[in-house]
Design a protein around this motif. Sequence first.
Motif, mmCIF file in Angstrom:
data_model
loop_
_atom_site.group_PDB
_atom_site.id
_atom_site.type_symbol
_atom_site.label_atom_id
_atom_site.label_comp_id
_atom_site.label_asym_id
_atom_site.label_seq_id
_atom_site.Cartn_x
_atom_site.Cartn_y
_atom_site.Cartn_z
ATOM 1 N N VAL A 93 0.828 -1.221 0.000
ATOM 2 C CA VAL A 93 0.000 0.000 0.000
ATOM 3 C C VAL A 93 0.852 1.255 0.000
ATOM 4 C CG1 VAL A 93 -1.903 -1.189 1.142
ATOM 5 C CG2 VAL A 93 -0.204 0.040 2.530
ATOM 6 N N ALA A 100 -4.523 3.219 5.196
ATOM 7 C CA ALA A 100 -4.762 1.780 5.112
ATOM 8 C C ALA A 100 -4.739 1.192 6.511
ATOM 9 C CB ALA A 100 -3.712 1.099 4.239
ATOM 10 N N THR A 114 -8.219 -0.280 2.518
ATOM 11 C CA THR A 114 -7.636 0.909 1.882
ATOM 12 C C THR A 114 -8.729 1.951 1.722
ATOM 13 O OG1 THR A 114 -7.979 -0.137 -0.287
ATOM 14 C CG2 THR A 114 -5.774 -0.272 0.680
#
Length: 496
Positions: A300, A405, A478
């Motif tokens: 991420v 996230a 996310t």
Amino acid sequence: MLLTISCTRPEGAAWAATDLGFLLHKNPSRMQSFDQSYGVAQVFYPEADEERCTAALLLEIDPVRLVRGKSRNTPEFSLGQYVNDRPYAASSLLAVAISTVFGSALHGRCAQRPELAETAIPLRIELPAVPCKGGPEYAERVFAPLGWTVTATPLPLDPAFPDWGDSHYVRLELTGTLRLADALSHLYVLLPVLDGSKHYWLDATEIDKLLRMGESWLPGHPERAWITQRYLARRHSLVQVALARLAELDDAEPEELGAVDDSVDDTAESDTATTEPEAGKPPSLAVLRRAAVVGALRAVGASRVLDLGCGPGALLRELVTDRAFSEIVGVDVSVMSLRIAQRRLRRLPVWQAERVTLRQGALTYTDASLQGYDAAVLMEVIEHVDANRLGALEQSVFGSAAPGAVIVTTPNSEYNALYEGMTPGVFRHHDHRFEWSRAEFADWAHRVGERFGYAVRFEPVGPEDAERGASTQMAVFTKHKGITTEQNDSDEKGAA
């Protein structure tokens, strides 16, 4: 039996070497004697000035008092009770003397010099004779990871007959810059470990002693399984309980701390055999779990990371070694766990430790200082929260902190049936409030994601079964673009 502890004052230090007397609570100007159940302990100072001070603990053993009260049915009842190495070799007898004579120093208490008790000072410890059946390398293996420079010199079996070779005793010298309390705790635990025996009966209270004295260093020690096994005299039931409790402190599986075989003879060869890892042995679930979390954080693109419920810092140790993570914050409600994590961080290089901040706090309460981070991790945390408090945790993490996230791992209850000896309906850990199936975890994750504006995907972690799934389940949340912390707060107020 002799132990000497020397302290040298560093150049420019505001304290004197003779302040060692304050730390030990023993006056350098006089000799003191302390009766023990098996003899007499005497404390004196061979040297004491502002630059260097040495305290000596001399333990004189009375062999008759040592065996008094033992029945004829005890296995060692023989002439060996009276003719042995106990008066001369450092063993559990010396460890007990350390705890009784230097008890305040062992626990880090010093009313006159409290700041010095918390300061790492230059120390030199010398022991003329230490039983070490595995050879000098075993002394190196147990003391060196704790910050000591170790010199273990084998003692000849008989100086008059050099061809006979060396005995299993060493002259041990330890030098390092440590807190005196830590140094004494190392001796208290490791001297009986190197000796491999104890002079008193062992019961469950020995586990508490081991974990209490080793709480700041044993969970992270590379030889922790071997140390635990030897300290508990290979009592299988005690060793297994101790390893399980160490696993809780280190966020690991008990098997990661090392397999223990209590049937092995107490010889140098068998000790080596029990400490070597099996060739090709797969990594434990705890190792796989941390690797999966780190991989998810990298996927991420996280740089500033929150480790929520960090415990004693198992994941923190993984994160600080990766330069991709520029700022790491560990949060836990347990002060003891944070203290252990802090002590571990002190042993790291500066460039790693300076990127980590530790905070004490409950995850069910909002904290504005946790806002603005790229990602947050809840690794094996949610199952420790009461079901009626999960909503507060969700609001604190997903609503208030609202990182870009969130990575969540939790046990998969379906997989429990594959663990040998695990009774249906029993959780993997005594502190778990629940354990979810894959469907239950997915329902919770989708509901939280929809409520707070996160997309969610799932990944298996650890051993995987075709029907029951993986041992650990991981959800990666996310945040949808355009969703802000202020919007989340506004939505919550509207919902209220």
